[in-house]
Design an enzyme around this catalytic site. Structure first.
Site, short mmCIF file in Angstrom:
data_model
loop_
_atom_site.label_atom_id
_atom_site.label_comp_id
_atom_site.label_asym_id
_atom_site.label_seq_id
_atom_site.Cartn_x
_atom_site.Cartn_y
_atom_site.Cartn_z
N GLY A 1 0.86 -1.22 -0.55
CA GLY A 1 -0.03 0.01 0.26
C GLY A 1 0.83 1.47 -0.21
N HIS B 1 5.02 2.06 -7.86
CA HIS B 1 3.92 0.83 -7.66
C HIS B 1 2.97 1.30 -9.28
CE1 HIS B 1 4.40 1.75 -3.48
NE2 HIS B 1 4.67 0.13 -3.87
N GLY C 1 9.43 -3.98 -8.23
CA GLY C 1 10.00 -2.74 -8.82
C GLY C 1 11.84 -3.58 -8.89
N ASP D 1 13.74 -2.52 -5.00
CA ASP D 1 14.49 -3.45 -4.08
C ASP D 1 14.71 -4.65 -5.05
OD1 ASP D 1 12.78 -2.94 -1.93
OD2 ASP D 1 10.86 -2.53 -2.59
N SER E 1 9.54 5.92 -2.96
CA SER E 1 9.61 4.93 -2.12
C SER E 1 8.48 5.46 -0.94
CB SER E 1 11.19 4.95 -1.11
OG SER E 1 10.87 4.28 -0.15
O1 PAF Z 1 8.20 -4.63 -1.78
C1 PAF Z 1 6.63 -4.90 -1.00
O2 PAF Z 1 6.41 -4.00 -1.25
C2 PAF Z 1 6.69 -6.08 -0.29
O3 PAF Z 1 8.54 -6.48 0.81
C3 PAF Z 1 5.87 -7.04 -0.74
C4 PAF Z 1 6.91 -7.92 -2.11
C5 PAF Z 1 4.59 -6.38 -1.00
C6 PAF Z 1 5.77 -8.45 0.12
O4 PAF Z 1 5.10 -8.18 1.30
#
Ligand code: PAF
Length: 273
Positions: free
Chosen positions: A28, A34, A144, A147, A182
């Site tokens: 979220g 995203h 992404g 990370d 982020s």
């Molecule tokens: O990157 C994230 O937001 C989280 O680590 C994920 C992959 C949704 C797992 O909770």
């Protein structure tokens, strides 16, 4: 868009689906990073499922799970406008049981870099991602590049457990001035926001040195550290794309990775060379 919060509802919807399914797992507080994953999923699949779940098992006891940004209303708008078909927003009780088999990320990969500061973090990430894969059985799943270590560990899990899902890596999305997007940027004050630019500047300086011919990994790490001298640096590393330390940089097989604190906020950034 169908919004579901139980495994039962999700499973019933999943049974009806035909064609390619794209899953975008998130916690979220959705931002343009995203959104770019969701847009890519929209183009490449018949159905797009987004999950929003602040996963408790990837937070360490000293990390404030309850303070992770939650912006349900804004997130719903983003997903609706982006044409998401199914939004899965489960509770913790829905996702976790008292009796859970241990899922552990490989030790050599998950206790370096992020894993060194956050031991056990990747066990929790892999656990929830595996559950989401089983629940949604996606054709493609989107993560992404920001990370990078998480992405690598998920790709490794898919390969070693023979999972039938194609992992799509989304590019890092940056503000105009270079700051990587982020959810944690929300914690930065105005002054800190300016200081945070040191991360992308460090990567730029390092990549310029590499473009000019520098191949010594240690020297490139020093260039990054010089640009980060006003911050508390957790690591500034030059690694091969399978996360191994190499003395020499090989083009198309190198990642520059940084984690540094700006005030209390720990930020990540990286560049694929
Ligand atoms: O990157 C994230 O937001 C989280 O680590 C994920 C992959 C949704 C797992 O909770």
């Amino acid at each position: 868009m169908k919004i579901v919060s139980t495994v039962k509802e999700l499973t019933a919807l999943r049974e009806e689906l035909k064609g390619n399914i794209g899953l975008v797992p998130t916690m979220g507080a959705l931002h343009n990073g995203h959104l770019s994953l969701i847009r890519q999923a929209r183009i490449q699949n018949d159905t797009v499922i987004v999950s929003i779940f602040v996963n408790p098992t990837q937070f360490l006891p000293n990390e404030d799970y309850s303070k992770y940004p939650r912006r349900e209303e804004a997130d719903l708008k983003v997903c609706t406008l982006a044409g998401v078909d199914i939004l899965f927003m489960p509770t913790v009780e829905e996702m976790y049981f008292g009796t859970e088999p241990e899922i552990a990320a490989p030790k050599n990969l998950s206790y370096i870099l992020e894993g060194e500061s956050r031991p056990g973090h990747f066990d929790g990430v892999l656990r929830v991602v595996l559950k989401l894969f089983h629940l949604t059985r996606p054709t493609n799943a989107y993560f992404g590049k920001k990370d990078a270590q998480q992405l690598y560990l998920i790709q490794n899990m898919v390969k070693t457990l023979f999972l039938h899902v194609n992992i799509v890596a989304g590019d890092i999305i940056r503000e105009n001035d270079g700051l990587a997007l982020s959810s944690r940027n929300a914690y930065l004050s105005e002054k800190e926001r300016i200081k945070a630019l040191a991360l992308s500047i460090a990567l730029k300086n390092a990549s310029q040195a590499i473009m000019k011919g520098e191949r010594d990994a240690k020297k490139v790490e020093l260039i990054m550290l010089e640009s980060l001298k006003d911050l508390r640096v957790d690591y500034a590393k030059v690694l091969s794309r399978d996360f191994v330390c190499k003395e020499q940089i090989v083009i198309k097989d190198t990642i520059l990775l940084i984690a540094a604190y700006v005030g209390q906020t720990r930020l990540l950034d990286n560049l694929w060379i």
